[in-house]
Design a protein around this motif. Structure first.
Motif, mmCIF file in Angstrom:
data_model
loop_
_atom_site.group_PDB
_atom_site.id
_atom_site.type_symbol
_atom_site.label_atom_id
_atom_site.label_comp_id
_atom_site.label_asym_id
_atom_site.label_seq_id
_atom_site.Cartn_x
_atom_site.Cartn_y
_atom_site.Cartn_z
ATOM 1 N N GLN A 42 0.835 -1.206 0.000
ATOM 2 C CA GLN A 42 0.000 0.000 0.000
ATOM 3 C C GLN A 42 0.866 1.250 0.000
ATOM 4 O O GLN A 42 0.510 2.275 -0.556
ATOM 5 N N ARG A 43 2.018 1.150 0.678
ATOM 6 C CA ARG A 43 2.894 2.305 0.748
ATOM 7 C C ARG A 43 3.465 2.632 -0.627
ATOM 8 O O ARG A 43 3.436 3.760 -1.090
ATOM 9 N N PHE A 46 0.821 4.002 -2.887
ATOM 10 C CA PHE A 46 0.528 5.412 -2.581
ATOM 11 C C PHE A 46 1.575 6.314 -3.216
ATOM 12 O O PHE A 46 1.263 7.303 -3.873
ATOM 13 N N GLU A 47 2.838 5.945 -3.037
ATOM 14 C CA GLU A 47 3.913 6.790 -3.570
ATOM 15 C C GLU A 47 3.912 6.816 -5.092
ATOM 16 O O GLU A 47 4.140 7.854 -5.706
ATOM 17 N N GLN A 50 1.214 9.124 -6.328
ATOM 18 C CA GLN A 50 1.596 10.544 -6.232
ATOM 19 C C GLN A 50 2.553 10.912 -7.375
ATOM 20 O O GLN A 50 2.460 11.995 -7.952
ATOM 21 N N SER A 115 -12.581 12.714 -5.677
ATOM 22 C CA SER A 115 -12.382 11.555 -4.809
ATOM 23 C C SER A 115 -12.713 11.868 -3.360
ATOM 24 O O SER A 115 -12.301 12.884 -2.807
ATOM 25 N N THR A 116 -13.440 10.946 -2.733
ATOM 26 C CA THR A 116 -13.786 11.133 -1.324
ATOM 27 C C THR A 116 -12.572 10.896 -0.420
ATOM 28 O O THR A 116 -12.648 11.091 0.783
ATOM 29 N N LEU A 117 -11.458 10.474 -0.997
ATOM 30 C CA LEU A 117 -10.237 10.321 -0.193
ATOM 31 C C LEU A 117 -9.605 11.685 0.093
ATOM 32 O O LEU A 117 -8.813 11.822 1.026
ATOM 33 N N GLU A 118 -9.944 12.665 -0.729
ATOM 34 C CA GLU A 118 -9.459 14.043 -0.535
ATOM 35 C C GLU A 118 -7.943 14.127 -0.376
ATOM 36 O O GLU A 118 -7.434 14.873 0.453
ATOM 37 N N ILE A 119 -7.227 13.358 -1.169
ATOM 38 C CA ILE A 119 -5.764 13.409 -1.107
ATOM 39 C C ILE A 119 -5.286 14.595 -1.946
ATOM 40 O O ILE A 119 -5.610 14.687 -3.127
ATOM 41 N N PRO A 120 -4.553 15.528 -1.339
ATOM 42 C CA PRO A 120 -4.119 16.698 -2.105
ATOM 43 C C PRO A 120 -3.127 16.298 -3.203
ATOM 44 O O PRO A 120 -2.518 15.233 -3.144
ATOM 45 N N MET A 122 0.348 17.430 -5.073
ATOM 46 C CA MET A 122 1.503 18.285 -4.857
ATOM 47 C C MET A 122 2.570 17.853 -5.843
ATOM 48 O O MET A 122 3.425 17.033 -5.520
ATOM 49 N N VAL A 128 1.108 23.056 -3.967
ATOM 50 C CA VAL A 128 -0.175 22.367 -3.918
ATOM 51 C C VAL A 128 -0.972 22.732 -5.152
ATOM 52 O O VAL A 128 -1.214 23.896 -5.437
ATOM 53 N N ASP A 138 -18.646 9.453 -4.059
ATOM 54 C CA ASP A 138 -18.168 8.132 -4.479
ATOM 55 C C ASP A 138 -18.574 7.850 -5.917
ATOM 56 O O ASP A 138 -17.804 7.275 -6.689
ATOM 57 N N GLU A 141 -16.429 9.752 -8.279
ATOM 58 C CA GLU A 141 -15.095 9.160 -8.294
ATOM 59 C C GLU A 141 -15.066 7.918 -9.187
ATOM 60 O O GLU A 141 -14.151 7.763 -10.008
#
Ligand code: HEM
Ligand code: HEM
Lengths: 189, 191
Positions: A42-43, A46-47, A50, A115-120, A122, A128, A138, A141
């Protein structure tokens, strides 16, 4: 210096550099997108996502630049040896490629915005990037996720066709279509 | 006023303390078991561009021991089960439980063991201790504020900041702040 802009017989450096830079990042983006949604950790996922967003925004900027440049710099006509059918279909295929290049990053941007995750976002941790002002839910999304998915797969299929066409010109038709996208010293004959 | 009198009480050491206060404080001395009912462990992490996200741990256990004769010998032990993390967004919860953050399967407990308690005001104290998460231990400080003492029940409001990167949980920085703001209400029942 005079080789920066396009002329009636050849592509200039600006078009060439943008074509290959965007080409590499575009294919890289597809590969990255494909891999990141299948990554177990998952890490890492995620990276990678991004990074995918950062490259996507970079691509969007480059593509806007490219389109602006293209509007002021007509492409050289195809070499005389090119047949009538291809003469008519090639510009359409290129137009479609431009549409995908714009639609893909925009649909990705819409996807993260709703997205409901609201991940900014950058880009490259530099600043930002604001979200598009679309209502989050949802349903929105999953709509944008599938739009992005279809665009990515249809886009890469068109790129594959485009690459096959370029290779056909070089190895089968043996004309200057591929080489003139590599260096301005190659002119249409 | 009541809370004031009850102050985390180096009371006995305080000569000016009225006689009746000392009596109440005498009542505070003892061991308390933290109960999940009446307690909450909440946290907030700031986000780039403003806002943040909030979460809470639903399961935890612990004890508070208050020693009035020597506040410094008071003790707090707290064990949090990261598996119980909740943010209101299932996908984020799953991410937090995974090895990206808490690795709850392999590190099912986050522990805090106080090493010293020092009084900082009428009702406040600084609690220093060792926080262990994902096999890493670092000293951390929390501010405890006495919120009430009634019958055999004592209530503290505890706040503190923890740098998550030290515990191998730096994922998402700088998109998400490295600083985790804790805001806890701990209710202890005597016994
Ligand atoms: C030309 C640019 C882009 C290409 C070629 C591209 C391609 C892809 C591909 C192939 C996937 C994987 C789809 C799948 O197999 O499920 C994907 C997923 C994704 N893309 Fe892009 N992308 C681009 C730009 C962007 C941008 C600019 C953003 C956001 C700012 C973005 C955000 C995402 C996200 C969040 C996912 C994950 C979707 C999910 O979890 O299902 N993409 N992209
Ligand atoms: C990596 C493999 C690629 C090769 C070998 C290749 C080759 C070529 C060649 C030879 C041309 C010149 C066509 C002509 O003279 O009319 C061209 C043009 C073009 N390519 Fe590619 N390309 C590749 C990747 C891509 C990608 C990934 C994209 C975008 C998604 C792309 C978009 C375009 C566009 C839009 C044009 C038209 C430029 C204009 O407006 O004149 N290409 N490509």
């Amino acid at each position: 210096m005079q080789t920066i802009t396009n002329t009636t017989t050849r592509y200039g450096w600006a078009t060439i550099v943008l074509h290959w830079l965007i080409g590499i990042i575009f294919i890289g983006q597809f590969t990255l997108g494909f891999v990141m949604v299948r990554t177990q950790s998952q890490r890492t996922a995620f990276e990678l996502i991004q990074l995918h967003k950062s490259l996507g925004f970079l691509l969007l900027g480059l593509i806007i630049l490219r389109i602006a440049w293209r509007l002021g710099n007509a492409a050289p006509p195809l070499p005389p040896s090119v047949g009538a059918l291809e003469r008519r279909s090639a510009p359409l295929a290129h137009l479609a490629l431009y549409v995908f290049q714009l639609a893909l990053p925009l649909s990705g941007w819409a996807l993260v915005s709703v997205s409901t995750l609201e991940i900014p976002s950058m880009p490259f941790n530099l600043f930002v990037m604001p979200n598009l002002s679309l209502p989050e839910s949802d349903a929105a999304e999953s709509f944008w996720a599938s739009a992005h998915w279809y665009l990515a797969y249809a886009g890469i299929a068109l790129v594959a066709l485009h690459v096959c066409a370029a290779l056909r010109h070089h190895f089968l038709l043996r004309d200057s279509v591929l080489t003139r996208m590599i260096t301005p010293s190659s002119t249409g004959e | 006023m009541r809370a004031r009198i009850l102050g985390l009480a180096a009371a006995a050491a305080c000569l000016a303390m009225p006689v009746n206060a000392a009596v109440v404080l005498g009542d505070a001395t003892g061991s308390y078991t933290i109960s999940q009912a009446g307690s909450a462990i909440r946290f907030t992490i700031g986000k780039a561009g403003g806002g943040g996200f909030d979460g809470a741990f639903a399961r935890f256990k612990g004890t508070i021991r208050i020693d009035n004769n020597d506040v410094g010998r008071s003790k707090v032990d707290l064990t949090i089960y990261p598996e119980s993390v909740g943010t209101g967004q299932g996908r984020i919860d799953a991410f937090l439980r995974s090895d990206a953050v808490f690795d709850a399967t392999n590190s099912p407990e986050i522990q805090f063991r106080s090493t010293s308690v020092s009084r900082t005001g009428d009702t406040t104290a600084l609690v220093t201790g060792r926080l262990t998460a994902r096999g890493k231990t670092f000293p951390e400080k929390f501010t405890a504020d006495l919120d009430g003492l009634k019958g055999g029940t004592i209530k503290f409001h505890v706040t503190g900041k923890v740098l998550r990167s030290r515990y191998g949980m730096d994922v998402g920085t700088p998109l998400y702040s490295n600083v985790v703001d804790f805001d806890m209400t701990l209710t202890g029942r005597r016994g």
